[in-house]
Design a protein around this motif. Structure first.
Motif, short mmCIF file in Angstrom:
data_model
loop_
_atom_site.label_atom_id
_atom_site.label_comp_id
_atom_site.label_asym_id
_atom_site.label_seq_id
_atom_site.Cartn_x
_atom_site.Cartn_y
_atom_site.Cartn_z
N UNK A 129 0.49 -0.90 -0.12
CA UNK A 129 -0.17 -0.01 -0.41
C UNK A 129 0.41 0.95 -0.05
N UNK A 130 0.80 2.45 -0.58
CA UNK A 130 1.43 3.40 -1.32
C UNK A 130 1.25 4.56 -0.01
N UNK A 131 2.03 5.09 0.91
CA UNK A 131 1.57 5.91 1.39
C UNK A 131 2.36 6.97 1.27
N UNK A 132 1.09 8.12 1.23
CA UNK A 132 1.54 9.52 0.49
C UNK A 132 1.44 10.33 1.20
N UNK A 133 2.66 11.52 1.11
CA UNK A 133 3.30 12.69 1.58
C UNK A 133 1.75 13.60 1.47
N UNK A 134 1.61 14.34 2.67
CA UNK A 134 0.67 15.32 2.70
C UNK A 134 0.21 16.35 1.52
N UNK A 135 2.04 16.51 1.52
CA UNK A 135 2.44 17.73 0.32
C UNK A 135 1.48 17.11 -1.09
N UNK A 136 1.54 16.05 -1.40
CA UNK A 136 1.27 15.81 -2.66
C UNK A 136 0.17 15.28 -2.86
N UNK A 137 -0.73 15.36 -1.17
CA UNK A 137 -1.91 14.92 -1.28
C UNK A 137 -2.40 16.62 -1.87
N UNK A 138 -1.96 17.48 -0.81
CA UNK A 138 -2.31 18.99 -0.99
C UNK A 138 -3.00 19.64 -2.58
N UNK A 139 -1.21 19.16 -3.46
CA UNK A 139 -1.17 19.64 -4.25
C UNK A 139 -1.64 18.84 -5.47
#
Length: 101
Positions: A6-16
């Motif tokens: 499972x991929x854990x995406x950074x909050x920065x990527x999610x916001x972008x």
């Protein structure tokens, strides 16, 4: 059959990604393909951003005020600890350090 991690995406990527989706210049499929995220995930992040954006400016900026009783309690416990050490030093005959009364 191997399971995919499972991929854990950074909050920065999610916001972008969510901001890109809110702008509406590209489709969710295009955004997902560029960022390596499933288009459904793009839509979910966009929805979360739109729902939580109303609370973004509700709070005042700056450090959160500390509860006064917590700081007082901490200071009083430190004072008590230091008094005990001082009393022990005054009573200890082996102490090379003499504390003036």
């Amino acid at each position: 059959m191997s399971r995919q991690k499972r991929n854990n995406h950074s909050p920065e990527l999610k916001a972008k990604v969510a901001l890109e989706a809110v702008r509406g210049l590209k489709t969710a499929n295009e955004i997902g393909q560029e960022s390596g995220v499933h288009p459904v995930q793009v839509s979910q992040w966009k929805k979360a951003l739109l729902e939580d954006s109303s609370t973004l400016f509700d709070k005042k900026r700056g450090p959160k005020p500390k509860a006064e009783y917590q700081t007082d309690e901490k200071l009083y416990s430190e004072i008590g600890r230091l008094k005990m050490e001082l009393d022990w030093l005054r009573k200890s005959p082996e102490s090379t350090c003499r504390v003036a009364s």
